[in-house]
Design a protein around this motif. Structure first.
Motif, PDB file in Angstrom:
ATOM      1  N   THR A   3     -29.171 -12.408   2.853  1.00  0.00           N
ATOM      2  CA  THR A   3     -29.350 -11.676   4.103  1.00  0.00           C
ATOM      3  C   THR A   3     -29.512 -12.694   5.220  1.00  0.00           C
ATOM      4  N   PHE A  10     -30.406  -2.777  10.981  1.00  0.00           N
ATOM      5  CA  PHE A  10     -29.200  -3.156  10.238  1.00  0.00           C
ATOM      6  C   PHE A  10     -29.442  -4.483   9.526  1.00  0.00           C
ATOM      7  N   LYS A  11     -29.099  -4.522   8.271  1.00  0.00           N
ATOM      8  CA  LYS A  11     -29.179  -5.735   7.459  1.00  0.00           C
ATOM      9  C   LYS A  11     -27.798  -6.386   7.498  1.00  0.00           C
ATOM     10  N   PHE A  12     -27.721  -7.624   7.964  1.00  0.00           N
ATOM     11  CA  PHE A  12     -26.464  -8.374   8.046  1.00  0.00           C
ATOM     12  C   PHE A  12     -26.447  -9.374   6.902  1.00  0.00           C
ATOM     13  N   ALA A  26     -22.691  -5.196   7.331  1.00  0.00           N
ATOM     14  CA  ALA A  26     -23.860  -4.643   8.013  1.00  0.00           C
ATOM     15  C   ALA A  26     -24.197  -3.322   7.326  1.00  0.00           C
ATOM     16  N   ARG A  28     -27.207  -0.131   6.792  1.00  0.00           N
ATOM     17  CA  ARG A  28     -28.442   0.554   7.178  1.00  0.00           C
ATOM     18  C   ARG A  28     -28.406   1.928   6.530  1.00  0.00           C
ATOM     19  N   SER A  32     -22.431   1.611   6.130  1.00  0.00           N
ATOM     20  CA  SER A  32     -22.152   0.182   6.176  1.00  0.00           C
ATOM     21  C   SER A  32     -20.822  -0.067   6.884  1.00  0.00           C
ATOM     22  N   VAL A  57     -23.256  -3.029  16.268  1.00  0.00           N
ATOM     23  CA  VAL A  57     -23.118  -4.023  15.202  1.00  0.00           C
ATOM     24  C   VAL A  57     -22.067  -5.068  15.581  1.00  0.00           C
ATOM     25  N   VAL A  61     -22.624  -9.099  15.809  1.00  0.00           N
ATOM     26  CA  VAL A  61     -21.807 -10.061  15.064  1.00  0.00           C
ATOM     27  C   VAL A  61     -21.177 -11.065  16.037  1.00  0.00           C
TER      28      VAL A  61
END
Length: 80
Positions: A3, A10-12, A26, A28, A32, A57, A61
């Motif tokens: 991660t 949001f987890k990237f 990404a 959540r 995704s 998102v 990024v």
């Protein structure tokens, strides 16, 4: 599954067995999206994100593109 950061819920991340081109996932909740990072940030897969979420998102990024590339290269290439 490294991660890189978590922003706005949001987890990237990328997967430890991921492949080129350099890209980021990404996630959540149950939605995704996947964005290629090079040469430009481009959406390549959307699994349930709403247009506003995709826009957010994508901007995250884009803003963190250098960090994503650096972390990808460090993880997959040992900083070569």
């Amino acid at each position: 599954m490294p991660t890189l950061f978590i922003l706005f819920g949001f987890k990237f991340m990328f997967y430890s067995n991921d492949h080129t081109p350099i890209h980021i996932h990404a996630v959540r909740g149950g939605v995704s999206a996947k964005f290629n990072v090079l040469p430009d940030v481009v959406l390549v897969e959307n699994n349930g994100m709403k247009p506003a979420e995709l826009k957010l998102v994508e901007s995250i990024v884009e803003e963190n593109k250098d960090i994503i590339i650096e972390r990808w290269n460090t993880f997959f290439n040992g900083n070569k």
